[in-house]
Design a protein around this motif. Structure first.
Motif, PDB file in Angstrom:
ATOM      1  N   ALA A  76     -11.883  22.813  34.648  1.00 29.83           N
ATOM      2  CA  ALA A  76     -13.021  21.921  34.909  1.00 29.83           C
ATOM      3  C   ALA A  76     -14.347  22.634  34.683  1.00 29.83           C
ATOM      4  N   PHE A  77     -14.436  23.902  35.109  1.00 30.37           N
ATOM      5  CA  PHE A  77     -15.670  24.660  34.904  1.00 30.37           C
ATOM      6  C   PHE A  77     -15.964  24.843  33.418  1.00 30.37           C
ATOM      7  N   ALA A  78     -14.949  25.215  32.637  1.00 33.49           N
ATOM      8  CA  ALA A  78     -15.150  25.433  31.204  1.00 33.49           C
ATOM      9  C   ALA A  78     -15.599  24.147  30.512  1.00 33.49           C
ATOM     10  N   GLU A  79     -14.991  23.026  30.878  1.00 32.35           N
ATOM     11  CA  GLU A  79     -15.342  21.764  30.229  1.00 32.35           C
ATOM     12  C   GLU A  79     -16.735  21.285  30.627  1.00 32.35           C
ATOM     13  N   ALA A  80     -17.079  21.421  31.912  1.00 29.71           N
ATOM     14  CA  ALA A  80     -18.419  21.016  32.345  1.00 29.71           C
ATOM     15  C   ALA A  80     -19.485  21.885  31.691  1.00 29.71           C
ATOM     16  N   ALA A  81     -19.219  23.193  31.605  1.00 28.50           N
ATOM     17  CA  ALA A  81     -20.193  24.104  30.988  1.00 28.50           C
ATOM     18  C   ALA A  81     -20.379  23.792  29.513  1.00 28.50           C
ATOM     19  N   MET A  82     -19.297  23.506  28.816  1.00 26.59           N
ATOM     20  CA  MET A  82     -19.417  23.174  27.394  1.00 26.59           C
ATOM     21  C   MET A  82     -20.215  21.888  27.205  1.00 26.59           C
ATOM     22  N   SER A  83     -20.012  20.920  28.076  1.00 25.07           N
ATOM     23  CA  SER A  83     -20.782  19.672  27.984  1.00 25.07           C
ATOM     24  C   SER A  83     -22.272  19.927  28.189  1.00 25.07           C
ATOM     25  N   VAL A  84     -22.595  20.740  29.185  1.00 29.52           N
ATOM     26  CA  VAL A  84     -24.001  20.995  29.514  1.00 29.52           C
ATOM     27  C   VAL A  84     -24.695  21.787  28.421  1.00 29.52           C
ATOM     28  N   PHE A  85     -24.058  22.858  27.950  1.00 26.75           N
ATOM     29  CA  PHE A  85     -24.745  23.810  27.087  1.00 26.75           C
ATOM     30  C   PHE A  85     -24.612  23.527  25.586  1.00 26.75           C
ATOM     31  N   ASN A  86     -23.645  22.687  25.190  1.00 27.47           N
ATOM     32  CA  ASN A  86     -23.411  22.562  23.752  1.00 27.47           C
ATOM     33  C   ASN A  86     -23.386  21.142  23.208  1.00 27.47           C
ATOM     34  N   THR A  87     -22.923  20.178  23.993  1.00 30.30           N
ATOM     35  CA  THR A  87     -22.704  18.847  23.422  1.00 30.30           C
ATOM     36  C   THR A  87     -23.993  18.220  22.909  1.00 30.30           C
ATOM     37  N   VAL A  88     -25.008  18.141  23.757  1.00 33.44           N
ATOM     38  CA  VAL A  88     -26.266  17.504  23.353  1.00 33.44           C
ATOM     39  C   VAL A  88     -26.980  18.341  22.300  1.00 33.44           C
ATOM     40  N   ILE A  89     -26.944  19.669  22.455  1.00 35.36           N
ATOM     41  CA  ILE A  89     -27.599  20.549  21.488  1.00 35.36           C
ATOM     42  C   ILE A  89     -26.952  20.388  20.115  1.00 35.36           C
ATOM     43  N   ASN A  90     -25.637  20.349  20.103  1.00 32.45           N
ATOM     44  CA  ASN A  90     -24.951  20.184  18.827  1.00 32.45           C
ATOM     45  C   ASN A  90     -25.281  18.843  18.182  1.00 32.45           C
ATOM     46  N   PHE A  91     -25.382  17.804  19.008  1.00 31.32           N
ATOM     47  CA  PHE A  91     -25.767  16.494  18.475  1.00 31.32           C
ATOM     48  C   PHE A  91     -27.174  16.539  17.889  1.00 31.32           C
ATOM     49  N   ALA A  92     -28.102  17.161  18.609  1.00 28.45           N
ATOM     50  CA  ALA A  92     -29.478  17.230  18.127  1.00 28.45           C
ATOM     51  C   ALA A  92     -29.564  17.981  16.796  1.00 28.45           C
TER      52      ALA A  92
END
Length: 390
Positions: A76-92
């Motif tokens: 859960a920690f790994a998935e939440a961290a990836m969402s916070v730090f990479n998902t939106v940035i990668n989309f942008a």
């Protein structure tokens, strides 16, 4: 892991090929950007909230602190961290193929996703092996909480080592009209280090752990569904069997969801390494956004799966999101409040044993003198008899 895209720009072409004219051919209309933004932001919202609640449910309740659940906390920690730090940035970055976040975050952006995915899938692998040992070899000693924490730390060390090359070779470059973030792989002729690395990553963070989990859950499934313990048909045994089957079903759904979400992603990038000419079309930007959305969405499904397939997690979510839980969840909530529940059970057990001991003593006192009893009616072996009754 989304940073694999950034070793090249323009969705598959080298940085120097089509991006030097000062014209960004990948700018999208506003309505497309709005749709993709809503899709990606929904991932972040569901993933972060859901996984944080999962972590709270496990860490705040002693009964939930099992070996399996410690690995679920790490997942859960790994998935939440990836969402916070990479998902939106990668989309942008993918929307216009322009990097806005500087060279330092470029390194982190390329480095962290591989580490997070490695930690996620090997946490699931550890759960599979723990279930295998508990069910196939129940007499062998289980991992202690300390050993579990050491194993989790080891998973992260290996994850960081595997991701380090992406940190080392990350770079930003200013092109006419925009800046790109990519991985400047060294040219080791005749060895193509980039292809070797990506194939190795796909094997280590996808194919190998899935094979291990497939083997483990196949063996567990045969044991739980096809095998029976001769002569053991007690209700307690049946309850334990049903509980074990539920845990295994839940984890199989988790693993299957992860595999399905990441298969198109790994296929996309392996094809890109060996057939780059397929990725020079402008429409590949939309393909990439769809493939990346599916991969990133894997971070939000696990809390939903836990809620649907596990009564204790369901009770925990109801405690968080419902001011007044439904009546049907009252029993589940009571079980979730472990300290009071356990104290009640222990007190009941002790009271039952005390009542049994007192009743036995009264019955013995009312019996007529028998051989082996003293003249006052008490047992000539009171100490040993009392010990055996307890």
């Amino acid at each position: 892991m989304d940073a694999l895209h950034n070793n090249t720009d323009c969705n598959g072409t080298d940085v120097s090929v089509n991006c030097s004219a000062g014209f960004n051919q990948f700018i999208q209309p506003g309505w497309q950007i709005a749709l993709w933004a809503a899709a990606y932001c929904s991932i972040v919202a569901v993933s972060v909230v859901g996984n944080v609640v999962v972590i709270w449910i496990i860490l705040a309740h002693k009964r939930m602190r099992t070996v399996t659940n410690y690995f679920l906390v790490n997942l859960a920690f790994a998935e939440a961290a990836m969402s916070v730090f990479n998902t939106v940035i990668n989309f942008a970055y993918a929307v216009h193929n322009e990097w806005y976040f500087g060279p330092v975050y470029c390194r982190f952006h390329n480095f962290f996703p591989i580490a997070a995915i490695f930690a996620s899938i090997y946490s699931m692998t550890a759960v599979a092996l723990d279930r295998y040992m508990a069910i196939i070899h129940p007499l062998q000693q289980r991992l202690s909480s300390t050993e579990t924490r050491v194993m989790i730390a080891g998973i992260w060390v290996l994850a960081l080592l595997l991701a380090f090359p992406q940190y080392l070779y990350s770079a930003t470059e200013s092109l006419p009209g925009r800046t790109v973030c990519f991985i400047d792989w060294p040219d080791y002729s005749p060895v193509d280090f980039r292809k070797i690395y990506y194939v190795s990553v796909a094997l280590l963070i996808y194919l190998l752990p899935l094979c291990i989990m497939g083997w483990a859950y196949t063996a567990v499934g045969v044991s739980l569904w096809a095998g029976e313990i001769p002569g053991d048909s007690s209700e307690r045994y049946k309850e334990q069997l049903i509980a074990k089957r539920k845990v295994v079903k839940m984890m199989v759904v988790v693993v299957s969801t992860f595999a399905g979400c990441w298969l198109p992603y790994h296929t996309y990038f392996l094809l890109h390494q060996f057939l780059p000419e397929l990725f020079e079309q402008r429409y590949m930007q939309q393909v990439y956004l769809a493939v990346m959305w599916l991969a990133m969405s894997s971070t939000m499904y696990n809390p939903i799966i836990y809620y649907c397939l596990n009564s204790r997690f369901r009770a925990g979510f109801q405690q968080v999101f419902c001011c007044c839980a439904p009546p049907t969840a009252a029993k589940e909530e009571l079980e979730l409040k472990s300290p009071r529940y356990l104290q009640t059970q222990v007190s009941t057990f002790r009271a039952s044993r005390m009542e049994t001991a007192v009743s036995s003593a009264v019955d013995a006192a009312e019996l007529p003198p028998q051989p082996g009893l003293t003249s006052n009616g008490s047992d000539s072996f009171p100490r040993s008899a009392h010990v055996s009754s307890q």
